[in-house]
Design an enzyme around this catalytic site. Sequence first.
Site, PDB file in Angstrom:
ATOM      1  N   ALA A  17      25.878 -88.029   0.832  1.00 18.91           N
ATOM      2  CA  ALA A  17      26.910 -88.260  -0.191  1.00 18.91           C
ATOM      3  C   ALA A  17      26.847 -89.664  -0.776  1.00 18.91           C
ATOM      4  O   ALA A  17      27.769 -90.080  -1.460  1.00 18.91           O
ATOM      5  CB  ALA A  17      28.292 -87.988   0.398  1.00 18.91           C
ATOM      6  N   SER A  18      25.774 -90.399  -0.532  1.00 18.20           N
ATOM      7  CA  SER A  18      25.690 -91.762  -1.076  1.00 18.20           C
ATOM      8  C   SER A  18      25.478 -91.749  -2.585  1.00 18.20           C
ATOM      9  O   SER A  18      25.711 -92.752  -3.247  1.00 18.20           O
ATOM     10  CB  SER A  18      24.561 -92.533  -0.390  1.00 18.20           C
ATOM     11  OG  SER A  18      23.359 -91.793  -0.397  1.00 18.20           O
ATOM     12  N   ARG A  19      25.023 -90.626  -3.131  1.00 13.62           N
ATOM     13  CA  ARG A  19      24.746 -90.565  -4.583  1.00 13.62           C
ATOM     14  C   ARG A  19      24.654 -89.100  -5.001  1.00 13.62           C
ATOM     15  O   ARG A  19      24.759 -88.195  -4.158  1.00 13.62           O
ATOM     16  CB  ARG A  19      23.449 -91.298  -4.915  1.00 13.62           C
ATOM     17  CG  ARG A  19      22.246 -90.795  -4.155  1.00 13.62           C
ATOM     18  CD  ARG A  19      21.136 -91.836  -4.059  1.00 13.62           C
ATOM     19  NE  ARG A  19      20.127 -91.440  -3.093  1.00 13.62           N
ATOM     20  CZ  ARG A  19      18.955 -90.902  -3.400  1.00 13.62           C
ATOM     21  NH1 ARG A  19      18.638 -90.695  -4.657  1.00 13.62           N
ATOM     22  NH2 ARG A  19      18.106 -90.564  -2.471  1.00 13.62           N
ATOM     23  N   VAL A  68      20.480 -86.461   9.157  1.00 18.93           N
ATOM     24  CA  VAL A  68      21.055 -85.191   9.598  1.00 18.93           C
ATOM     25  C   VAL A  68      19.993 -84.166  10.013  1.00 18.93           C
ATOM     26  O   VAL A  68      20.332 -83.066  10.435  1.00 18.93           O
ATOM     27  CB  VAL A  68      22.010 -84.579   8.543  1.00 18.93           C
ATOM     28  CG1 VAL A  68      23.278 -85.401   8.438  1.00 18.93           C
ATOM     29  CG2 VAL A  68      21.340 -84.411   7.188  1.00 18.93           C
ATOM     30  N   ASN A  94      24.944 -80.873   2.161  1.00 25.14           N
ATOM     31  CA  ASN A  94      24.375 -81.192   0.844  1.00 25.14           C
ATOM     32  C   ASN A  94      23.067 -81.970   0.931  1.00 25.14           C
ATOM     33  O   ASN A  94      22.234 -81.897   0.024  1.00 25.14           O
ATOM     34  CB  ASN A  94      25.416 -82.013   0.049  1.00 25.14           C
ATOM     35  CG  ASN A  94      24.818 -82.663  -1.178  1.00 25.14           C
ATOM     36  OD1 ASN A  94      24.631 -82.031  -2.216  1.00 25.14           O
ATOM     37  ND2 ASN A  94      24.484 -83.961  -1.070  1.00 25.14           N
ATOM     38  N   SER A 146      20.219 -73.731  -4.038  1.00 25.87           N
ATOM     39  CA  SER A 146      19.582 -74.045  -5.322  1.00 25.87           C
ATOM     40  C   SER A 146      19.193 -72.738  -5.998  1.00 25.87           C
ATOM     41  O   SER A 146      18.976 -71.716  -5.320  1.00 25.87           O
ATOM     42  CB  SER A 146      18.313 -74.863  -5.060  1.00 25.87           C
ATOM     43  OG  SER A 146      17.517 -74.932  -6.230  1.00 25.87           O
ATOM     44  N   TYR A 159      10.136 -75.828  -1.013  1.00 25.81           N
ATOM     45  CA  TYR A 159      11.542 -76.022  -1.384  1.00 25.81           C
ATOM     46  C   TYR A 159      12.218 -74.657  -1.583  1.00 25.81           C
ATOM     47  O   TYR A 159      13.335 -74.440  -1.111  1.00 25.81           O
ATOM     48  CB  TYR A 159      11.602 -76.873  -2.656  1.00 25.81           C
ATOM     49  CG  TYR A 159      12.996 -77.267  -3.095  1.00 25.81           C
ATOM     50  CD1 TYR A 159      13.659 -78.346  -2.519  1.00 25.81           C
ATOM     51  CD2 TYR A 159      13.648 -76.575  -4.117  1.00 25.81           C
ATOM     52  CE1 TYR A 159      14.936 -78.716  -2.941  1.00 25.81           C
ATOM     53  CE2 TYR A 159      14.913 -76.946  -4.541  1.00 25.81           C
ATOM     54  CZ  TYR A 159      15.546 -78.017  -3.960  1.00 25.81           C
ATOM     55  OH  TYR A 159      16.808 -78.386  -4.380  1.00 25.81           O
ATOM     56  N   ILE A 192      20.434 -80.305 -12.138  1.00 27.41           N
ATOM     57  CA  ILE A 192      21.594 -81.189 -12.242  1.00 27.41           C
ATOM     58  C   ILE A 192      21.080 -82.619 -12.421  1.00 27.41           C
ATOM     59  O   ILE A 192      20.108 -83.022 -11.758  1.00 27.41           O
ATOM     60  CB  ILE A 192      22.465 -81.080 -10.966  1.00 27.41           C
ATOM     61  CG1 ILE A 192      22.837 -79.610 -10.677  1.00 27.41           C
ATOM     62  CG2 ILE A 192      23.708 -81.948 -11.103  1.00 27.41           C
ATOM     63  CD1 ILE A 192      23.606 -78.893 -11.768  1.00 27.41           C
TER      64      ILE A 192
END
Length: 245
Positions: A17-19, A68, A94, A146, A159, A192
């Site tokens: 969640a840093s960016r 994580v 996330n 995604s 991915y 996004i």
Amino acid sequence: MIITPDLKDKVALVTGASRGIGAAIAVALAEAGAAVAVNYRERADAADALVADLNKAGHRAIAVAADVSQAASVARMIEHIRSTLGPVDILVNNAGIAIVRGVDDLTEDDFDRTITVNLKSAFLCTQAVVPSMRAKKWGRIVNISSGAARGAGAIGPHYNASKAAMEGLTRGYAARLVKDGITVNAVAPSLIATDMMSGRTELAARIPLGRLGHPEEVAQAVLMALGNDYMTGQTIVLNGGMAFV
Ligand code: NAP
């Protein structure tokens, strides 16, 4: 009927969640009343700045460093959150990486790293929070998948595999945890505007809406999954009209 959930008295953890999308989700959860743990791997400055902004706006938030994809880091992170904010009620998995590779250049290391960071992390974090959610008979888990779980995507097959498996994980947990008051859903965005897509302006041409999505639009879809006891095991798709699944 709850449209925007009231998350007062809830503790949320957003990984990565840093960016980008994670930061937008952390802001949305804080604005809905939750105390928020902002996890990051290495960008302490960005995570600290986000937490400072949230605190200044009157929200409870802490930054917590952890890779994580590592079980021991996850265990330390969850214990730190428990002792500072309380047990995690809302988990948003996330954190993710996107190593862009063509088929001929894809290595075993690319594959392993992608599966470990994008998929195993969600397993480790979920296992770590389920006991306290069960004890409260309430919990929310949202996995950031995604469009690449179904479509070709812009990254590579490793991915695609990590995100398709994440949706399998979502349904597997959803089926087993609904009786405990815990819902598990996925949100699957495509294209996004974050660092992950930086320099890839050509991608906007693929989107019927004519632009990349905003991280805040993904956060809005996450909130939709939180206010509903009856919806579980589902994937909310947002992609500017690129595909309908
Ligand atoms: P981003 O801007 O690259 O940010 C990634 C975040 O994940 C950063 O906060 C990073 O932390 C963190 N992170 C990476 N590896 C980690 C690890 N091992 N442990 C903890 N944190 C880790 O990415 P984004 O575009 O916001 O993407 C967020 C999620 O949405 C990902 O799962 C991605 O696959 C998914 N997604 C993105 C798009 C898109 O178009 N952007 C589309 C579909 C799905 P540090 O910076 O501190 O290292």
